[in-house]
Design an enzyme around this catalytic site. Structure first.
Site, PDB file in Angstrom:
ATOM      1  N   ASP A  50       4.492  20.320   8.593  1.00  0.00           N
ATOM      2  CA  ASP A  50       5.481  21.403   8.522  1.00  0.00           C
ATOM      3  C   ASP A  50       6.688  21.055   7.656  1.00  0.00           C
ATOM      4  O   ASP A  50       7.210  21.902   6.926  1.00  0.00           O
ATOM      5  CB  ASP A  50       5.935  21.809   9.941  1.00  0.00           C
ATOM      6  CG  ASP A  50       6.559  20.646  10.693  1.00  0.00           C
ATOM      7  OD1 ASP A  50       5.921  19.576  10.761  1.00  0.00           O
ATOM      8  OD2 ASP A  50       7.687  20.792  11.187  1.00  0.00           O
TER       9      ASP A  50
ATOM     10  N   LYS B  66       0.843  -1.211   0.000  1.00  0.00           N
ATOM     11  CA  LYS B  66       0.000   0.000   0.000  1.00  0.00           C
ATOM     12  C   LYS B  66       0.870   1.249   0.000  1.00  0.00           C
ATOM     13  O   LYS B  66       0.679   2.156  -0.818  1.00  0.00           O
ATOM     14  CB  LYS B  66      -0.889   0.022   1.253  1.00  0.00           C
ATOM     15  CG  LYS B  66      -1.519   1.385   1.541  1.00  0.00           C
ATOM     16  CD  LYS B  66      -2.399   1.364   2.762  1.00  0.00           C
ATOM     17  CE  LYS B  66      -1.740   1.710   4.064  1.00  0.00           C
ATOM     18  NZ  LYS B  66      -1.596   3.136   4.380  1.00  0.00           N
ATOM     19  N   ASN B  67       1.824   1.303   0.928  1.00  0.00           N
ATOM     20  CA  ASN B  67       2.568   2.556   1.113  1.00  0.00           C
ATOM     21  C   ASN B  67       3.591   2.825   0.015  1.00  0.00           C
ATOM     22  O   ASN B  67       4.196   3.902  -0.018  1.00  0.00           O
ATOM     23  CB  ASN B  67       3.220   2.586   2.501  1.00  0.00           C
ATOM     24  CG  ASN B  67       2.161   2.770   3.587  1.00  0.00           C
ATOM     25  OD1 ASN B  67       1.014   3.129   3.283  1.00  0.00           O
ATOM     26  ND2 ASN B  67       2.520   2.519   4.828  1.00  0.00           N
TER      27      ASN B  67
ATOM     28  N   ASP C 216       4.276   0.746  12.181  1.00  0.00           N
ATOM     29  CA  ASP C 216       3.074   0.078  11.665  1.00  0.00           C
ATOM     30  C   ASP C 216       2.938  -1.358  12.177  1.00  0.00           C
ATOM     31  O   ASP C 216       1.847  -1.926  12.148  1.00  0.00           O
ATOM     32  CB  ASP C 216       3.085   0.059  10.130  1.00  0.00           C
ATOM     33  CG  ASP C 216       2.935   1.455   9.546  1.00  0.00           C
ATOM     34  OD1 ASP C 216       2.602   2.384  10.301  1.00  0.00           O
ATOM     35  OD2 ASP C 216       3.157   1.609   8.328  1.00  0.00           O
TER      36      ASP C 216
ATOM     37  N   ARG D  38      -4.114   9.836   3.988  1.00  0.00           N
ATOM     38  CA  ARG D  38      -2.990  10.748   4.208  1.00  0.00           C
ATOM     39  C   ARG D  38      -2.232  11.063   2.917  1.00  0.00           C
ATOM     40  O   ARG D  38      -1.783  12.174   2.677  1.00  0.00           O
ATOM     41  CB  ARG D  38      -2.052  10.037   5.195  1.00  0.00           C
ATOM     42  CG  ARG D  38      -0.886  10.833   5.643  1.00  0.00           C
ATOM     43  CD  ARG D  38      -1.314  11.838   6.628  1.00  0.00           C
ATOM     44  NE  ARG D  38      -0.218  12.619   7.131  1.00  0.00           N
ATOM     45  CZ  ARG D  38      -0.386  13.716   7.850  1.00  0.00           C
ATOM     46  NH1 ARG D  38      -1.595  14.140   8.142  1.00  0.00           N
ATOM     47  NH2 ARG D  38       0.639  14.391   8.271  1.00  0.00           N
TER      48      ARG D  38
ATOM     49  N   CYS E  70      -5.211   7.657   9.063  1.00  0.00           N
ATOM     50  CA  CYS E  70      -5.395   7.121  10.416  1.00  0.00           C
ATOM     51  C   CYS E  70      -5.134   8.209  11.449  1.00  0.00           C
ATOM     52  O   CYS E  70      -4.211   9.013  11.293  1.00  0.00           O
ATOM     53  CB  CYS E  70      -4.438   5.964  10.643  1.00  0.00           C
ATOM     54  SG  CYS E  70      -4.874   4.503   9.690  1.00  0.00           S
TER      55      CYS E  70
ATOM     56  N   ARG F 192      -8.825  -0.362   3.757  1.00  0.00           N
ATOM     57  CA  ARG F 192      -7.942   0.684   3.220  1.00  0.00           C
ATOM     58  C   ARG F 192      -6.581   0.105   2.863  1.00  0.00           C
ATOM     59  O   ARG F 192      -5.910   0.619   1.959  1.00  0.00           O
ATOM     60  CB  ARG F 192      -7.747   1.803   4.261  1.00  0.00           C
ATOM     61  CG  ARG F 192      -8.967   2.660   4.457  1.00  0.00           C
ATOM     62  CD  ARG F 192      -8.619   3.893   5.250  1.00  0.00           C
ATOM     63  NE  ARG F 192      -7.380   4.476   4.774  1.00  0.00           N
ATOM     64  CZ  ARG F 192      -6.514   5.134   5.537  1.00  0.00           C
ATOM     65  NH1 ARG F 192      -6.765   5.306   6.813  1.00  0.00           N
ATOM     66  NH2 ARG F 192      -5.415   5.637   5.022  1.00  0.00           N
TER      67      ARG F 192
ATOM     68  N   ARG G 208      -0.390  14.973  13.342  1.00  0.00           N
ATOM     69  CA  ARG G 208       0.409  14.567  12.171  1.00  0.00           C
ATOM     70  C   ARG G 208       0.677  15.832  11.351  1.00  0.00           C
ATOM     71  O   ARG G 208       0.049  16.075  10.323  1.00  0.00           O
ATOM     72  CB  ARG G 208      -0.320  13.507  11.352  1.00  0.00           C
ATOM     73  CG  ARG G 208      -0.490  12.197  12.099  1.00  0.00           C
ATOM     74  CD  ARG G 208      -1.177  11.146  11.271  1.00  0.00           C
ATOM     75  NE  ARG G 208      -0.299  10.540  10.267  1.00  0.00           N
ATOM     76  CZ  ARG G 208      -0.663   9.537   9.464  1.00  0.00           C
ATOM     77  NH1 ARG G 208      -1.882   9.036   9.556  1.00  0.00           N
ATOM     78  NH2 ARG G 208       0.170   9.046   8.572  1.00  0.00           N
ATOM     79  N   PRO G 209       1.625  16.654  11.831  1.00  0.00           N
ATOM     80  CA  PRO G 209       1.844  17.939  11.168  1.00  0.00           C
ATOM     81  C   PRO G 209       2.419  17.772   9.763  1.00  0.00           C
ATOM     82  O   PRO G 209       2.952  16.719   9.424  1.00  0.00           O
ATOM     83  CB  PRO G 209       2.863  18.637  12.072  1.00  0.00           C
ATOM     84  CG  PRO G 209       3.518  17.563  12.853  1.00  0.00           C
ATOM     85  CD  PRO G 209       2.559  16.421  12.946  1.00  0.00           C
TER      86      PRO G 209
HETATM   87  C1  EPZ Z   1       3.825   7.048   6.451  1.00  0.00           C
HETATM   88  O1  EPZ Z   1       3.034   8.056   7.034  1.00  0.00           O
HETATM   89  C2  EPZ Z   1       2.924   5.849   6.284  1.00  0.00           C
HETATM   90  N1  EPZ Z   1       1.809   6.204   5.422  1.00  0.00           N
HETATM   91  C3  EPZ Z   1       2.416   5.400   7.639  1.00  0.00           C
HETATM   92  O2  EPZ Z   1       1.681   4.218   7.448  1.00  0.00           O
HETATM   93  C4  EPZ Z   1       3.604   5.088   8.540  1.00  0.00           C
HETATM   94  O3  EPZ Z   1       3.129   4.780   9.833  1.00  0.00           O
HETATM   95  C5  EPZ Z   1       4.541   6.282   8.613  1.00  0.00           C
HETATM   96  O4  EPZ Z   1       4.924   6.701   7.274  1.00  0.00           O
HETATM   97  C6  EPZ Z   1       5.822   6.005   9.394  1.00  0.00           C
HETATM   98  O5  EPZ Z   1       6.491   4.918   8.852  1.00  0.00           O
HETATM   99  C7  EPZ Z   1       1.957   6.152   4.100  1.00  0.00           C
HETATM  100  O6  EPZ Z   1       3.019   5.865   3.571  1.00  0.00           O
HETATM  101  C8  EPZ Z   1       0.761   6.485   3.284  1.00  0.00           C
HETATM  102  P1  EPZ Z   1       5.849  10.363   8.541  1.00  0.00           P
HETATM  103  P2  EPZ Z   1       3.565   9.574   7.060  1.00  0.00           P
HETATM  104  O7  EPZ Z   1       5.715  11.661   7.839  1.00  0.00           O
HETATM  105  O8  EPZ Z   1       4.316   9.835   5.831  1.00  0.00           O
HETATM  106  C9  EPZ Z   1       6.339  13.566  11.999  1.00  0.00           C
HETATM  107  C10 EPZ Z   1      -0.101   2.710   7.821  1.00  0.00           C
HETATM  108  O9  EPZ Z   1      -0.631   2.154   8.811  1.00  0.00           O
HETATM  109  N2  EPZ Z   1       6.179  14.609  10.971  1.00  0.00           N
HETATM  110  O10 EPZ Z   1       7.054   9.523   8.258  1.00  0.00           O
HETATM  111  O11 EPZ Z   1       2.416  10.428   7.418  1.00  0.00           O
HETATM  112  C11 EPZ Z   1       5.033  12.799  12.229  1.00  0.00           C
HETATM  113  O12 EPZ Z   1       4.168  13.506  13.077  1.00  0.00           O
HETATM  114  C12 EPZ Z   1       0.310   4.151   7.878  1.00  0.00           C
HETATM  115  O13 EPZ Z   1       0.075   2.142   6.721  1.00  0.00           O
HETATM  116  C13 EPZ Z   1       6.364  15.919  11.319  1.00  0.00           C
HETATM  117  O14 EPZ Z   1       6.635  16.264  12.472  1.00  0.00           O
HETATM  118  O15 EPZ Z   1       4.545   9.477   8.298  1.00  0.00           O
HETATM  119  C14 EPZ Z   1       5.545  11.516  12.809  1.00  0.00           C
HETATM  120  O16 EPZ Z   1       5.811  11.708  14.180  1.00  0.00           O
HETATM  121  C15 EPZ Z   1      -0.158   4.903   9.029  1.00  0.00           C
HETATM  122  N3  EPZ Z   1       6.217  16.879  10.347  1.00  0.00           N
HETATM  123  C16 EPZ Z   1       6.869  11.298  12.096  1.00  0.00           C
HETATM  124  O17 EPZ Z   1       7.234  12.575  11.550  1.00  0.00           O
HETATM  125  C17 EPZ Z   1       5.928  16.557   9.066  1.00  0.00           C
HETATM  126  O18 EPZ Z   1       5.809  17.483   8.233  1.00  0.00           O
HETATM  127  C18 EPZ Z   1       6.818  10.290  10.962  1.00  0.00           C
HETATM  128  O19 EPZ Z   1       5.746  10.622  10.076  1.00  0.00           O
HETATM  129  C19 EPZ Z   1       5.743  15.218   8.718  1.00  0.00           C
HETATM  130  C20 EPZ Z   1       5.882  14.240   9.691  1.00  0.00           C
END
Ligand code: EPZ
Length: 414
Positions: free
Chosen positions: A124, A22-23, A302, A92, A116, A394, A121-122
């Protein structure tokens, strides 16, 4: 599929092929918006988030179809229209249309994405990174409106965000000069996205490391294949660990699952890899100690919920430290209803192994949380009912038929 009925307590056995990730599929399909042409993408899972992505592409003027696991896209007539809120709020990864549309058109409008609920989930890192690439990005009443042809430059990510890395990589495809992303995420799904973009002519180096370099290049139609879904595989491994028995999973990449297989091995499961398969033989379980989630190559967040569910009966105490998301213990209540002894303190959860679990009524909270509830219920005696099971659609293709093929008594009621 709103409700699932599970009769637990039976060992699993058999062989199952793992679907595409998926991802990885979501960013690769979104990338096609950045590249005018014909796209043939194999091993796409037939899941709701993939269909939502195809709906967005269609809304933007592409033709898009999924047939027997292959996505066929024609994005030549695609335009940069606003992504509809009703579609963006379903997942997302809709935020990745920002980078893709900016690369091709120099403007994009995407509403705040759904997905989810895992705490804050910022975005920034996405927005400041796009700004570093010369794009003006404003939040107008919950819509991110971005304008400006990206220039080259260096972006430093404060944390290795998967989504921000993908968004910037996509945006960089349209940059007039070289782009460097420092502190990039290293997940296998990013490697898959980069491989597909290279098949479309992109010049990308460093995927799988924390330094990504993208140089300007002519882009064209492409063909590629989605990598195996390591979280689908992890979920089946956990189900086998929870139930006992012997299961072989094929069409996967064992290296991408090393943290999960390492943890389950420490818990007493015998796991045998080949180049593209894993066989798990599970019996009595013991605590593997502490599980600390983190960005790849650390233990994947995950897999935290399904592994917790698998270890509810592991002798001793297992500690889970969730470091990626602030609210990723939403499955704990349901696992406690099954009889799990779990205490949560902030980002730590301690699980004291119990002798037996018994069936319960549970409500799905999020994709991996609902998967954990299925795993827990399979390891429990008696009948469990999982409502709000649509979260699973999903991200899992054929989870119920897959588990049934392994001998589980599980049934989708509607
Ligand atoms: C991806 O989400 C995956 N989703 C998530 O899978 C997965 O849990 C996650 O990566 C971590 O491996 C998809 O690929 C569609 P991140 P993503 O940005 O990209 C912080 C599942 O169950 N952050 O790597 O949203 C954030 O808050 C899902 O399949 C910021 O602070 O995750 C988190 O603490 C759920 N600012 C950390 O980084 C930002 O601008 C990692 O989030 C972006 C992120």
């Amino acid at each position: 599929m709103q409700t699932i009925l599970i009769q637990g307590g039976r060992p699993l056995s058999g062989t199952l092929a793992i679907h595409g990730s998926k991802n990885a599929a979501l960013p690769v399909l979104t990338a096609a918006a950045a590249v005018p042409g014909l796209h043939r993408i194999e091993n796409c899972p037939d899941i709701r988030d993939v269909h939502t992505t195809l709906e967005i592409l269609t809304h933007l003027g592409a033709s898009a179809a999924l047939k027997d696991g292959t996505a066929y896209l024609d994005t030549r007539a695609l335009v940069s229209a606003p992504v509809p809120r009703a579609l963006a709020c379903r997942m997302r990864s809709s935020v990745l249309f920002l980078g893709a549309l900016l690369a091709r058109f120099g403007r994009a409008e995407v509403p705040s994405p759904g997905g989810c609920v895992l705490g804050l989930r910022p975005l920034d890192q996405h927005l400041s990174g796009l700004a570093r690439l010369g794009v003006d990005c404003q939040d107008r009443e919950g819509r991110m409106c971005a304008e400006g042809k990206p220039t080259g430059g260096t972006v430093i990510l404060r944390c290795p965000s998967v989504g921000a890395t993908e968004n910037l990589l996509l945006c960089a495809l349209g940059a007039s000069g070289p782009v460097q992303i420092l502190g990039a995420a290293k997940e296998p799904e990013i490697v898959c996205l980069a491989a597909y973009l290279r098949a479309c002519g992109a010049k990308i180096r460093g995927d799988g490391t924390s330094v990504l370099t993208i140089e300007p290049a002519e882009l064209h139609s492409g063909e590629g294949r989605i990598c195996p879904d390591r979280m689908e595989a992890a979920t089946y491994l956990c189900a086998a660990a929870a139930c006992g028995g012997s299961v072989t999973l094929t069409d996967l990449c064992p290296q991408d699952l090393e943290q999960v297989t390492g943890t389950l091995s420490k818990a007493g499961c015998a796991i045998t890899p080949t180049e593209t398969s894993l066989t798990i033989r599970a019996g009595a379980l013991q605590s593997p100690g502490m599980v600390v989630t983190g960005p790849h190559p650390a233990f994947p967040t995950d897999a935290q919920a399904p592994v917790m569910a698998a270890l509810l009966r592991a002798e001793g105490t297992t500690l889970f430290h969730e470091t990626v998301f602030e609210n990723r213990f939403r499955h704990v209540k349901a696992l406690k209803d099954l009889g799990g002894e779990i205490r949560v303190q902030g980002q730590l959860a301690s699980v004291r192994g119990v002798q037996a679990l018994s069936g319960a009524r549970m409500e799905g909270t999020d994709l991996r949380g609902a998967a954990a509830m299925v795993v827990g219920a399979l390891g429990a005696e008696g009948t469990s009912v999982l409502t709000q099971a649509q979260h699973l659609e999903r991200g899992y293709a054929d989870l119920v038929p897959g588990l049934r093929a392994l001998g589980a008594q599980i049934e989708a009621l509607d």
